[in-house]
Design an enzyme around this catalytic site. Structure first.
Site: not given
Ligand code: PGA
Length: 245
Positions: A10-12, A96, A98, A166, A172, A208, A229-230
């Protein structure tokens, strides 16, 4: 009955055309060392069509990060599921945390988006997860069950979809739940999913995930992959996670 795992990046809100090099590098590496699972990249909507072009013929699936609940109309700035499919997406992340936190998305809105995605032929990855306060108040399993009941429409009983667990506090932050906590959450989610679709839906863990913790997380019963994500922004890190399976 086998569950095909899925590892999705997930590049967000990250990435421009220059970032497509990372996607190319990942595709080249996976052509050499094929993954034991489905692999997807979910770039921002601006990169979907270009990424689909760059990854044509590769094993990497393309996913979007959200869609509207309606197919078209006067919704300035929004993107409908058929548009995502037209741009080359075959998956879409929905609900998600967010989106739930910064855009106030409710379970009912997520369920409407899931229906819209299915109609457009997209496979939804439906996200659920508790906040730190909810975990500390011992409400995690109850929160997850209620999010599943509200965000997963009954029509998914016969459809192909995925769920991502999640925990909001693990996204993050570098923090992750214990392996037991992940196992309990995934078992509760599996029990709450409807029908045959729910029996074979991969349940991804997200929050994470890094190359150094992916191996132990991906071994947990009922963990059917990861939403990353990251660590999905760099091909080498994401590859380390994919090959940990
Ligand atoms: P993260 O994000 O791996 O940076 O913790 C995961 C996500 O929100 O899908």
């Amino acid at each position: 009955m086998t569950i095909r795992p899925l590892i999705a990046g997930n590049w967000k809100m990250n990435g421009t055309a220059a970032s497509l090099d990372e996607a190319k590098q990942l595709a080249a590496a996976l052509a050499e060392s094929p993954a034991a699972c489905d692999v997807a990249l979910c770039p921002p909507a601006t990169l979907l069509a270009q990424m689909a072009w760059v990854l044509k013929g590769s094993a990497i699936l393309i996913g979007a990060q959200d869609c509207h609940g309606k197919d078209s109309g006067a919704y300035t700035g929004d993107i409908a599921a058929p548009m995502l499919a037209d741009a080359g997406a075959s998956l879409v992340i929905l609900g998600h945390s967010e989106r739930r936190t910064y855009h106030g998305e409710t379970d009912a809105e997520v369920a409407a988006k899931v229906e819209a995605a299915l109609w457009a032929g997209l496979k939804p990855i439906i996200c659920v997860g508790e906040t730190l306060e909810q975990r500390q108040a011992d409400q995690t399993l109850q929160v997850l069950t209620s999010q599943i009941a509200g965000s997963v429409p009954a029509s998914l009983a016969d459809a192909a979809f995925a769920v991502a667990y999640e925990p909001c506090w693990a996204i993050g932050t570098g923090l992750t739940p214990t392996l037991d906590q992940i196992a309990q959450a995934h078992a509760a989610i599996r029990a709450a999913l409807p029908g045959q679709g729910g029996a074979v839906a991969p349940i991804l863990y997200g929050g994470s995930v890094k190359p150094d913790n992916a191996g132990e997380i991906l071994k947990i019963a009922q963990v059917g992959g990861a939403l990353v994500g990251g660590a999905s922004l760099k091909a080498s890190d994401f590859l380390g996670i994919i090959l940990a399976l």
